[in-house]
Design an enzyme around this catalytic site. Structure first.
Site, PDB file in Angstrom:
ATOM      1  CG  ASP A   1      16.511  -8.157   1.942  1.00 29.67           C
ATOM      2  OD1 ASP A   1      16.760  -8.611   2.834  1.00 29.67           O
ATOM      3  OD2 ASP A   1      15.315  -7.458   1.738  1.00 29.67           O
TER       4      ASP A   1
ATOM      5  CE  LYS B   1      22.672  -8.018   5.686  1.00 30.68           C
ATOM      6  NZ  LYS B   1      21.502  -7.549   4.711  1.00 30.68           N
TER       7      LYS B   1
ATOM      8  N   GLY C   1      16.493 -12.051   6.643  1.00 26.89           N
ATOM      9  CA  GLY C   1      16.369 -13.174   6.011  1.00 26.89           C
ATOM     10  C   GLY C   1      17.511 -13.229   5.037  1.00 26.89           C
ATOM     11  CG  HIS C   2      20.841 -12.923   6.406  1.00 26.31           C
ATOM     12  ND1 HIS C   2      21.908 -12.582   7.620  1.00 26.31           N
ATOM     13  CD2 HIS C   2      20.426 -11.746   6.425  1.00 26.31           C
ATOM     14  CE1 HIS C   2      21.587 -11.479   7.886  1.00 26.31           C
ATOM     15  NE2 HIS C   2      20.899 -10.650   7.229  1.00 26.31           N
TER      16      HIS C   2
ATOM     17  CD  GLN D   1      17.950  -6.094  10.271  1.00 22.25           C
ATOM     18  OE1 GLN D   1      18.566  -5.792  11.389  1.00 22.25           O
ATOM     19  NE2 GLN D   1      17.010  -7.450  10.203  1.00 22.25           N
TER      20      GLN D   1
HETATM   21  P1  GDP Z   1      20.737 -10.550   2.860  1.00 19.21           P
HETATM   22  O1  GDP Z   1      19.256 -10.418   3.655  1.00 19.21           O
HETATM   23  O2  GDP Z   1      21.189  -9.474   2.497  1.00 19.21           O
HETATM   24  O3  GDP Z   1      21.223 -11.858   2.910  1.00 19.21           O
HETATM   25  O4  GDP Z   1      20.167 -10.987   1.319  1.00 19.21           O
HETATM   26  P2  GDP Z   1      18.591 -11.540   0.675  1.00 19.21           P
HETATM   27  O5  GDP Z   1      19.046 -13.033   0.901  1.00 19.21           O
HETATM   28  O6  GDP Z   1      17.634 -11.362   1.559  1.00 19.21           O
HETATM   29  O7  GDP Z   1      18.375 -11.426  -0.528  1.00 19.21           O
HETATM   30  C1  GDP Z   1      19.492 -11.412  -1.430  1.00 19.21           C
HETATM   31  C2  GDP Z   1      18.962 -12.242  -2.854  1.00 19.21           C
HETATM   32  O8  GDP Z   1      19.729 -12.106  -3.754  1.00 19.21           O
HETATM   33  C3  GDP Z   1      18.660 -13.806  -2.311  1.00 19.21           C
HETATM   34  O9  GDP Z   1      17.746 -14.295  -3.016  1.00 19.21           O
HETATM   35  C4  GDP Z   1      20.235 -14.203  -2.848  1.00 19.21           C
HETATM   36  O10 GDP Z   1      20.291 -15.566  -3.068  1.00 19.21           O
HETATM   37  C5  GDP Z   1      20.228 -13.437  -4.022  1.00 19.21           C
HETATM   38  N1  GDP Z   1      21.750 -13.451  -4.381  1.00 19.21           N
HETATM   39  C6  GDP Z   1      22.807 -13.006  -3.920  1.00 19.21           C
HETATM   40  N2  GDP Z   1      23.640 -12.534  -4.536  1.00 19.21           N
HETATM   41  C7  GDP Z   1      23.398 -12.990  -5.802  1.00 19.21           C
HETATM   42  C8  GDP Z   1      24.004 -12.724  -7.036  1.00 19.21           C
HETATM   43  O11 GDP Z   1      25.024 -12.471  -7.397  1.00 19.21           O
HETATM   44  N3  GDP Z   1      23.188 -13.073  -8.157  1.00 19.21           N
HETATM   45  C9  GDP Z   1      21.851 -13.732  -8.050  1.00 19.21           C
HETATM   46  N4  GDP Z   1      21.292 -13.587  -9.152  1.00 19.21           N
HETATM   47  N5  GDP Z   1      21.457 -13.540  -6.819  1.00 19.21           N
HETATM   48  C10 GDP Z   1      22.078 -13.457  -5.820  1.00 19.21           C
HETATM   49  P1  IMO Z   2      18.085  -8.544   6.170  1.00 18.44           P
HETATM   50  O1  IMO Z   2      19.129  -8.958   7.347  1.00 18.44           O
HETATM   51  C1  IMO Z   2      15.412  -5.504   4.501  1.00 18.44           C
HETATM   52  C2  IMO Z   2      12.955  -3.297   7.123  1.00 18.44           C
HETATM   53  C3  IMO Z   2      11.307  -3.618   7.060  1.00 18.44           C
HETATM   54  C4  IMO Z   2      10.781  -2.125   7.369  1.00 18.44           C
HETATM   55  C5  IMO Z   2      11.884  -1.600   8.490  1.00 18.44           C
HETATM   56  C6  IMO Z   2      11.421  -1.918   9.806  1.00 18.44           C
HETATM   57  O2  IMO Z   2      17.499  -9.548   5.462  1.00 18.44           O
HETATM   58  O3  IMO Z   2      18.878  -7.479   5.100  1.00 18.44           O
HETATM   59  P2  IMO Z   2      11.434  -3.877  11.486  1.00 18.44           P
HETATM   60  O4  IMO Z   2      10.529  -5.288  11.416  1.00 18.44           O
HETATM   61  O5  IMO Z   2      12.881  -4.109  11.524  1.00 18.44           O
HETATM   62  O6  IMO Z   2      10.918  -3.061  12.599  1.00 18.44           O
HETATM   63  O7  IMO Z   2      11.025  -3.307  10.168  1.00 18.44           O
HETATM   64  O8  IMO Z   2      13.100  -2.631   8.058  1.00 18.44           O
HETATM   65  N1  IMO Z   2      13.819  -4.453   7.329  1.00 18.44           N
HETATM   66  C7  IMO Z   2      14.413  -5.010   6.474  1.00 18.44           C
HETATM   67  N2  IMO Z   2      14.742  -4.748   5.176  1.00 18.44           N
HETATM   68  N3  IMO Z   2      16.168  -6.548   5.068  1.00 18.44           N
HETATM   69  C8  IMO Z   2      16.202  -6.927   6.155  1.00 18.44           C
HETATM   70  O9  IMO Z   2      17.065  -7.673   6.788  1.00 18.44           O
HETATM   71  C9  IMO Z   2      15.203  -6.165   7.070  1.00 18.44           C
HETATM   72  N4  IMO Z   2      14.691  -5.970   8.179  1.00 18.44           N
HETATM   73  C10 IMO Z   2      13.976  -5.224   8.429  1.00 18.44           C
HETATM   74  O10 IMO Z   2      11.019  -4.225   5.646  1.00 18.44           O
HETATM   75  O11 IMO Z   2      11.051  -1.362   6.456  1.00 18.44           O
HETATM   76 MG    MG Z   3      17.412 -10.358   3.507  1.00 17.21          MG
END
Ligand code: GDP
Ligand code: IMO
Ligand code: MG
Length: 422
Positions: A13, A16, A40-41, A223
């Site tokens: 998270d 990415k 979840g991206h 991840q």
């Molecule tokens: P990922 O799994 O690495 O793609 O990240 P996620 O989407 O799960 O979580 C990142 C969160 O940060 C999301 O809600 C994005 O919309 C948000 N985000 C990413 N970059 C920024 C930023 O620079 N500022 C803010 N406020 N939100 C951001």
């Molecule tokens: P993105 O790509 C954050 C975490 C779960 C748990 C561990 C194992 O959005 O960054 P799993 O279901 O993979 O067996 O769970 O890994 N986890 C993540 N945490 N971002 C993710 O993906 C994750 N995918 C799995 O919360 O701790």
């Molecule tokens: Mg994510």
């Protein structure tokens, strides 16, 4: 054009999805190489929010090829829903999405086993996403998994699924869970198989052709480094190689074709699920949650939060070979007077400058902090480096230097446009 691996340098998270969306402009193909719909991206385009789980985030740009590589585990029902959802929103899928014929399939018994094992672990649970990821990869390693090419072969699929369902039902019954109906799963998966069949291909050969054409390939890591099955905080990890090497094994593109690795990290630290998080801090967690931020994109769980941890990011830079850094969510720190950065882990008389492998040590280390003066100004409107407050620039330079790689991108908001190239 360059072939770029993008990895999360923390616990997932990191933002990415947003950075992939920005970098997709520079390449012709985006590939997912590991993980499944545990990911979840999030991508924001002009206030419209997209959350991608299995489909590469590059799909949001027209005329880019997107590949779900052999290293991914695919929940076909989830994938069909995701494809349909995007199609309804006007995203072009046909002609742009390609699915590996050798990617392994996630079945309902994997999800059920994932949940049951978490229950059995009790207070030692991992906090998985319950998407069946661990059991699906376990089947792959045990050589009992079914692949996309099995799913789309009507006769073979029926036979294999029946055998696998019977075997897994025995395990489920032993665990006290309800057995699954072969007929129901078969019917549901056959519909998905028919839907997905036109997209299934030999993606290794497709990518080899793209390499010849030098269109540029972006490998979308899922991840993060410390969720890697080998290098993460085992057993509190996911079940794939989330680090740079996973991009090659998960796609069939050799390491000799990779130009560089981009590491994405937040300006602070988050983790969702259980396991050690040395710089965890309730004050910063309360602050970010009160702003409505840091709730999981896949499960909605509040993420645990902490100060930026340079011990772990410098380790991530080393093991991934990261040469460029993208730092996201800088704006999350805008209101703070003092910002801490973890620069060492103290354990008894030892101070670690790397992440110790033994989680019994890692859960007990005391973070050693350096302090930085905050900027107390909104950064969200800044459109170039010079528009960032001086203290923000100092902080960014410092955390990049402590991590050991060059600062390349700063993100000051979730939208594509809120991105600064340094
Ligand atoms: P990922 O799994 O690495 O793609 O990240 P996620 O989407 O799960 O979580 C990142 C969160 O940060 C999301 O809600 C994005 O919309 C948000 N985000 C990413 N970059 C920024 C930023 O620079 N500022 C803010 N406020 N939100 C951001
Ligand atoms: P993105 O790509 C954050 C975490 C779960 C748990 C561990 C194992 O959005 O960054 P799993 O279901 O993979 O067996 O769970 O890994 N986890 C993540 N945490 N971002 C993710 O993906 C994750 N995918 C799995 O919360 O701790
Ligand atoms: Mg994510």
């Amino acid at each position: 054009m360059a072939n770029i691996i993008l990895v999360g340098a923390q616990w997932g998270d990191e933002g990415k999805g947003k950075i992939i969306d920005v970098l997709t402009d520079k390449v012709g193909v985006v590939v997912r190489t590991q993980g499944g719909n545990n990911a979840g991206h999030t991508v924001f385009i002009n206030d419209e929010k997209f959350v991608l789980h299995l489909i590469p985030s590059g799909i949001l740009r027209k005329d880019k090829k997107c590949v779900i590589g052999n290293g991914v585990v695919i929940d076909p029902i989830g994938l069909c829903e995701e494809m349909e959802g995007l199609k309804k929103r006007g995203v072009k899928i046909d002609g742009n999405l390609f699915i590996s014929e050798t990617a392994h399939i996630v079945f309902p018994y994997h999800r059920e086993l994932d949940s049951q094992r978490e229950v059995l672990k009790g207070k030692n649970k991992i906090g998985t996403t319950k998407r069946g990821i661990g059991p699906a990869y376990a089947d792959k390693a045990s050589r009992t998994g079914l692949r996309t090419l099995d799913l789309i072969n009507k006769e073979r699929f029926k036979e294999l699924l029946e055998a696998r369902t019977n075997e897994n039902n025995l395990i489920l019954k032993t665990l006290g869970a309800n057995p699954l109906s072969f007929k129901e799963v078969y019917e549901q998966y056959s519909v998905a198989a028919k839907y997905l069949k036109p997209y299934v291909t030999n993606t290794v050969m497709l990518l080899q052709e793209e390499l010849q054409k030098e269109t540029g390939i972006l490998f979308e890591g899922a991840q993060g480094t410390f969720l890697d099955i080998d290098h993460g905080t085992y057993p509190y990890v996911t079940s794939s190689n989330t680090t740079a090497g996973g991009a090659c094994t998960g796609s069939g593109v050799p390491p000799t074709c990779i130009d560089y690795v981009v590491g994405v990290m937040k300006a602070y630290t988050t983790r969702v699920g259980e396991g050690p998080l040395p710089s965890e801090n309730s004050e910063i967690a309360d602050l970010l949650h009160s702003m409505g931020r840091e709730f999981g994109s896949t499960t909605g769980r509040p993420r645990r939060c902490g100060w930026f941890d340079a011990v772990s990011t410098s380790y991530a830079v080393k093991i991934n070979g990261i040469s460029k850094l993208a730092i996201t969510n800088l704006d999350g720190l805008d209101t703070l007077g003092v910002i801490k950065v973890c620069v060492g882990y103290k354990y008894g008389s030892t101070t670690y400058n790397y992440v110790p492998s033994d989680i019994n040590i890692l859960t007990k280390v005391e973070p050693v902090y350096a302090e930085f003066e905050g900027w107390k100004k909104p950064t969200i409107g800044a459109s170039n480096w010079k528009e960032l407050p001086l203290n923000a620039r100092k902080y960014l330079r410092a955390i990049a230097e402590l991590s050991g790689a060059r600062l390349n991108i700063v993100s000051v908001g979730p939208d594509r446009k809120q991105t600064i190239f340094v």
